[in-house]
Scaffold this motif. Structure first.
Motif, mmCIF file in Angstrom:
data_model
loop_
_atom_site.group_PDB
_atom_site.id
_atom_site.type_symbol
_atom_site.label_atom_id
_atom_site.label_comp_id
_atom_site.label_asym_id
_atom_site.label_seq_id
_atom_site.Cartn_x
_atom_site.Cartn_y
_atom_site.Cartn_z
ATOM 1 N N ALA A 256 0.836 -1.194 0.000
ATOM 2 C CA ALA A 256 0.000 0.000 0.000
ATOM 3 C C ALA A 256 0.873 1.246 0.000
ATOM 4 C CB ALA A 256 -0.917 -0.002 1.218
ATOM 5 N N ILE A 257 1.905 1.240 0.863
ATOM 6 C CA ILE A 257 2.787 2.408 0.906
ATOM 7 C C ILE A 257 3.464 2.601 -0.443
ATOM 8 C CG2 ILE A 257 4.904 3.336 1.915
ATOM 9 C CD1 ILE A 257 4.108 1.958 4.524
ATOM 10 N N PHE A 258 3.937 1.492 -1.029
ATOM 11 C CA PHE A 258 4.639 1.589 -2.306
ATOM 12 C C PHE A 258 3.732 2.131 -3.408
ATOM 13 C CE2 PHE A 258 8.933 0.186 -3.079
ATOM 14 C CZ PHE A 258 9.335 -0.067 -1.777
ATOM 15 N N MET A 259 2.557 1.521 -3.555
ATOM 16 C CA MET A 259 1.683 1.933 -4.655
ATOM 17 C C MET A 259 1.207 3.370 -4.479
ATOM 18 S SD MET A 259 1.904 -0.381 -6.710
ATOM 19 C CE MET A 259 0.799 0.141 -8.002
ATOM 20 N N GLY A 260 0.846 3.728 -3.249
ATOM 21 C CA GLY A 260 0.369 5.088 -2.988
ATOM 22 C C GLY A 260 1.432 6.115 -3.346
ATOM 23 N N THR A 261 2.662 5.870 -2.840
ATOM 24 C CA THR A 261 3.747 6.824 -3.116
ATOM 25 C C THR A 261 4.034 6.896 -4.609
ATOM 26 O OG1 THR A 261 4.645 5.953 -1.078
ATOM 27 C CG2 THR A 261 5.990 7.548 -2.265
ATOM 28 N N ARG A 262 4.055 5.717 -5.236
ATOM 29 C CA ARG A 262 4.352 5.698 -6.672
ATOM 30 C C ARG A 262 3.340 6.524 -7.465
ATOM 31 N NH1 ARG A 262 5.738 -0.647 -7.143
ATOM 32 N NH2 ARG A 262 7.997 -0.498 -6.903
ATOM 33 N N LEU A 263 2.043 6.331 -7.158
ATOM 34 C CA LEU A 263 1.016 7.080 -7.887
ATOM 35 C C LEU A 263 1.194 8.579 -7.711
ATOM 36 C CD1 LEU A 263 -2.325 5.124 -7.424
ATOM 37 C CD2 LEU A 263 -1.165 5.698 -9.545
ATOM 38 N N ILE A 264 1.421 8.994 -6.450
ATOM 39 C CA ILE A 264 1.539 10.425 -6.184
ATOM 40 C C ILE A 264 2.759 10.996 -6.899
ATOM 41 C CG2 ILE A 264 2.063 12.102 -4.366
ATOM 42 C CD1 ILE A 264 0.202 10.436 -2.561
ATOM 43 N N LEU A 265 3.877 10.229 -6.855
ATOM 44 C CA LEU A 265 5.091 10.704 -7.524
ATOM 45 C C LEU A 265 4.895 10.783 -9.038
ATOM 46 C CD1 LEU A 265 7.984 9.012 -5.523
ATOM 47 C CD2 LEU A 265 7.188 11.371 -5.458
ATOM 48 N N LEU A 266 4.219 9.781 -9.581
ATOM 49 C CA LEU A 266 3.948 9.780 -11.029
ATOM 50 C C LEU A 266 3.227 11.056 -11.452
ATOM 51 C CD1 LEU A 266 2.688 6.239 -12.095
ATOM 52 C CD2 LEU A 266 4.728 7.435 -12.844
ATOM 53 N N VAL A 267 2.157 11.369 -10.712
ATOM 54 C CA VAL A 267 1.366 12.544 -11.075
ATOM 55 C C VAL A 267 2.172 13.823 -10.891
ATOM 56 C CG1 VAL A 267 -0.625 13.918 -10.380
ATOM 57 C CG2 VAL A 267 -0.847 11.457 -10.643
ATOM 58 N N SER A 268 2.922 13.902 -9.781
ATOM 59 C CA SER A 268 3.674 15.134 -9.540
ATOM 60 C C SER A 268 4.707 15.353 -10.630
ATOM 61 C CB SER A 268 4.395 15.080 -8.192
ATOM 62 O OG SER A 268 3.508 14.665 -7.204
ATOM 63 N N VAL A 269 5.416 14.275 -11.002
ATOM 64 C CA VAL A 269 6.496 14.450 -11.972
ATOM 65 C C VAL A 269 5.944 14.752 -13.365
ATOM 66 C CG1 VAL A 269 8.406 13.298 -13.126
ATOM 67 C CG2 VAL A 269 8.182 13.142 -10.672
ATOM 68 N N THR A 270 4.833 14.077 -13.733
ATOM 69 C CA THR A 270 4.268 14.426 -15.045
ATOM 70 C C THR A 270 3.712 15.837 -15.028
ATOM 71 O OG1 THR A 270 2.498 13.006 -14.328
ATOM 72 C CG2 THR A 270 3.693 12.314 -16.288
ATOM 73 N N SER A 271 3.196 16.285 -13.876
ATOM 74 C CA SER A 271 2.711 17.673 -13.906
ATOM 75 C C SER A 271 3.868 18.647 -13.980
ATOM 76 C CB SER A 271 1.772 17.991 -12.745
ATOM 77 O OG SER A 271 2.238 17.466 -11.561
ATOM 78 N N ILE A 272 5.046 18.274 -13.480
ATOM 79 C CA ILE A 272 6.207 19.154 -13.683
ATOM 80 C C ILE A 272 6.464 19.298 -15.174
ATOM 81 C CG2 ILE A 272 8.708 19.368 -13.435
ATOM 82 C CD1 ILE A 272 8.476 18.118 -10.745
ATOM 83 N N LEU A 273 6.336 18.209 -15.889
ATOM 84 C CA LEU A 273 6.548 18.254 -17.336
ATOM 85 C C LEU A 273 5.623 19.275 -17.995
ATOM 86 C CD1 LEU A 273 7.850 17.023 -19.909
ATOM 87 C CD2 LEU A 273 5.992 15.382 -19.929
ATOM 88 N N THR A 274 4.301 19.187 -17.719
ATOM 89 C CA THR A 274 3.379 20.106 -18.389
ATOM 90 C C THR A 274 3.474 21.515 -17.815
ATOM 91 O OG1 THR A 274 1.597 19.426 -16.926
ATOM 92 C CG2 THR A 274 1.724 18.347 -19.067
ATOM 93 N N LEU A 275 3.833 21.625 -16.539
ATOM 94 C CA LEU A 275 3.905 22.966 -15.940
ATOM 95 C C LEU A 275 5.104 23.763 -16.452
ATOM 96 C CD1 LEU A 275 2.898 22.170 -12.268
ATOM 97 C CD2 LEU A 275 1.756 23.785 -13.742
ATOM 98 N N THR A 276 6.173 23.074 -16.846
ATOM 99 C CA THR A 276 7.370 23.805 -17.276
ATOM 100 C C THR A 276 7.548 23.806 -18.801
ATOM 101 O OG1 THR A 276 8.780 21.861 -17.139
ATOM 102 C CG2 THR A 276 8.605 23.194 -15.155
ATOM 103 N N THR A 277 6.629 23.183 -19.525
ATOM 104 C CA THR A 277 6.787 23.112 -20.978
ATOM 105 C C THR A 277 5.547 23.686 -21.645
ATOM 106 O OG1 THR A 277 7.773 20.976 -20.495
ATOM 107 C CG2 THR A 277 7.538 21.550 -22.800
ATOM 108 N N THR A 278 5.715 24.560 -22.609
ATOM 109 C CA THR A 278 4.538 25.080 -23.307
ATOM 110 C C THR A 278 3.923 23.947 -24.124
ATOM 111 O OG1 THR A 278 5.818 25.700 -25.245
ATOM 112 C CG2 THR A 278 5.525 27.381 -23.580
#
Lengths: 291, 265
Positions: free
Chosen positions: B109-131
């Motif tokens: 549970a800890i692994f999957m939860g953290t992984r999901l949150i990290l996935l979303v955060s990192v992909t949003s960095i991609l869209t937030l910093t790229t036009t």
């Protein structure tokens, strides 16, 4: 009986970095039976102002009174539909709001949502269509999407008129129409006015405003810069030029003639009157060899 | 209200991440995702978590944007965590009737939860910093090698660009039509579900009609400017790798190496 705007301020996106005062302390009174013209540059707040008059936008500060009742009070907000029946608003390019399968149904949309009887709806639709020179039998079962541009616009305006509003507000009703369509529309609006309807018309054409409006306001940056009868307002050509709206073509002509030393009045807006005035001025100069 | 939609939202800035080539960023995100599933113990997970913190800090984007992204997936995350916790077989730690929590379950549970949150955060960095435009440019370039297998890289990228471009236009138009119909007595807010669905017709018909019409006009305008697909097309802003991108590449290699090493700790 009147439409009254009291110290209305409207702020777009309050609190965000894009905060923008679209209207600043606007005061305005439109009496019943009046024809008011609103002019101003794009982005001067004209459209924002008229959307306040039927409660589509709520002022950040100030009040809107329709026949003496504050429309943004709690009890009145519940009766918005009735308000919108009294204050008809026709948006720019209203033909984009058509959606029904037949012309008749589209025009009936407003009256139907007011809960009128089918008999009355039919009468109103028929009456409105005749008013707009749309042959009822010919057009009722046509799809609004197969009509010409001018006809579409007529149907869209009929949709608002069928609610039989006391006050009719039009946002650039003639934009995008051909010269003949424009003329026809303006005549129609003038006729509605003669029949006692109160008209508020936003326009970019000073010629139209000078010709039809009894009163006018000039807006800039969300404020009313000039107001009064067209005669009064158009006697400030310098300010109008600065605001970027200019004066009617006829006024421009008369002003030029005056500059060249002709004795002409500059507060005439009717072609025939202007013609007479110029001919008189010319005959005064007869024998004078300077020109 | 409709203006709150923030698909592919971009925040202008001048950080290291903003100035990277979009291709670098897309590949880096993919490598990060893979590494995230390579790690299998808490050392590894901690390492990935630390990395994402560093990246968030370098992006200079307010943290609230990441929380907003996480808020959107909170339901999926909690569902995953709960399912993992109760459904994983193993050493039982707590039991109530048929419900039991296992040691392995908590771990998962800890692994999957953290992984999901990290996935979303990192992909949003991609869209937030790229036009959006350079993002689609990057995708187009990365898909180019697959063109010989029939992947229409340019067309896909063009479709994405156009779609993104017209989101705000459609939102604006929706608001305009809603107002126009409200002025004719339409009511979008009250009534039961069926009535509300019916009330959408006056909104949707003009909206779709205009969208189709606009697509037609756009196609015509593009053709009038001699657009004919991707062949021989050059660009105003050609993508170019710079020193920064090589730095990023080295860092990515370090990340993968770190992720693999952590498995043996």
């Amino acid at each position: 009986m009147s439409l009254e705007v009291k110290h209305v301020t409207y702020i777009y996106q309050k609190g965000s970095p894009a905060e923008n005062h679209a209207l600043q302390d606007i005061c305005l009174k439109i009496d019943e039976g009046e024809f008011l013209g609103i002019v101003g540059h794009t982005g001067s707040g004209k459209s924002t102002l008229i959307q306040h008059l039927n409660g589509l936008l709520k002022p950040s500060e100030g009040e809107i009174l329709v026949d003496g009742v504050d429309i943004n009070q709690k009890e009145s907000r519940a009766k918005l539909k009735e308000l919108r029946m009294q204050v008809g608003l026709v948006f720019q390019y209203p033909e984009y709001q058509l959606f029904e399968e037949t012309v008749e149904n589209d025009i009936a949309f407003g009256p139907r949502s007011l809960g009128l009887s089918e008999q009355e709806i039919k009468e109103r639709v028929q009456h409105t269509m005749e008013l707009l020179n749309l042959d009822y039998e010919n057009f009722r079962n046509k799809s609004p999407f197969e009509l010409s541009g001018g006809e579409k616009r007529k149907v869209a305006i009929a949709g608002v008129l069928a609610m039989q509003p006391k006050y009719l507000i039009l946002d650039e009703p003639t934009a995008g129409l051909d010269p003949r369509g424009r003329q026809e529309f303006l005549e129609l609006i003038a006729m509605l006015h003669r029949q006692g309807m109160t008209i508020v018309m936003v326009s970019h054409s000073m010629d139209d405003i000078a010709r039809y409006a009894q009163k006018m306001i000039v807006m800039e940056h969300g404020q009313i810069k000039l107001s009064g009868t067209p005669q009064e307002v158009f006697s400030h050509p310098v300010e109008l030029e600065q605001i970027g709206v200019g004066v009617p073509t006829l006024t421009k002509l008369l002003l030029r003639l005056k500059e060249r030393g002709f004795h002409v009045r500059t507060d005439l807006f009717n072609v025939n009157e202007v013609k007479k005035e110029i001919l008189t001025a010319l005959s005064e100069r007869k024998g004078d060899t300077t020109c | 209200m409709l203006k709150d939609i923030t698909i592919g939202q971009y925040l202008p800035g001048h950080s290291f991440l903003h100035s990277l080539d979009p291709r670098t960023k897309i590949i880096a995100v993919l490598i990060y995702m893979i590494s995230l599933f390579v790690v299998n113990n808490f050392f590894g997970l901690g390492f990935m978590l630390l990395l994402s913190f560093v990246v968030v800090l370098t992006s200079q984007i307010p943290v609230k944007f990441f929380f907003r992204g996480i808020k959107a997936i909170i339901f999926i995350v909690s569902l995953t965590v709960i399912l993992q916790m109760f459904m994983t077989p193993g050493e039982i730690m707590w039991q109530f009737g048929i419900f039991k929590i296992t040691k392995e379950g908590i771990h998962q549970a800890i692994f999957m939860g953290t992984r999901l949150i990290l996935l979303v955060s990192v992909t949003s960095i991609l869209t937030l910093t790229t036009t959006p435009i350079s993002l689609t440019d990057g995708i187009e370039h990365l898909l180019k090698p697959f063109q010989r297998f029939g992947v229409p890289a340019h067309e896909l990228a063009m479709m994405m660009t156009i779609a993104l471009r017209f989101i705000p236009t459609l939102i604006e138009e929706t608001e305009k039509i809603m107002k126009a119909q409200a002025a004719r007595g339409a009511d979008f807010e009250s009534g039961n579900l069926v009535q509300r669905a019916k009330a959408m017709i006056p909104l949707l018909v003009p909206l779709f009609l205009n969208a189709v019409k606009r697509a037609d006009e756009l196609a015509m305008a593009m053709e009038a400017r001699c657009y004919h697909g991707g062949e021989n097309r050059t660009r105003l802003k050609a993508l170019q790798y710079t020193k920064r991108d090589y730095v990023a590449a080295v860092l990515c290699i370090g990340m993968v190496a770190g992720a693999f090493t952590s498995r043996f700790i």
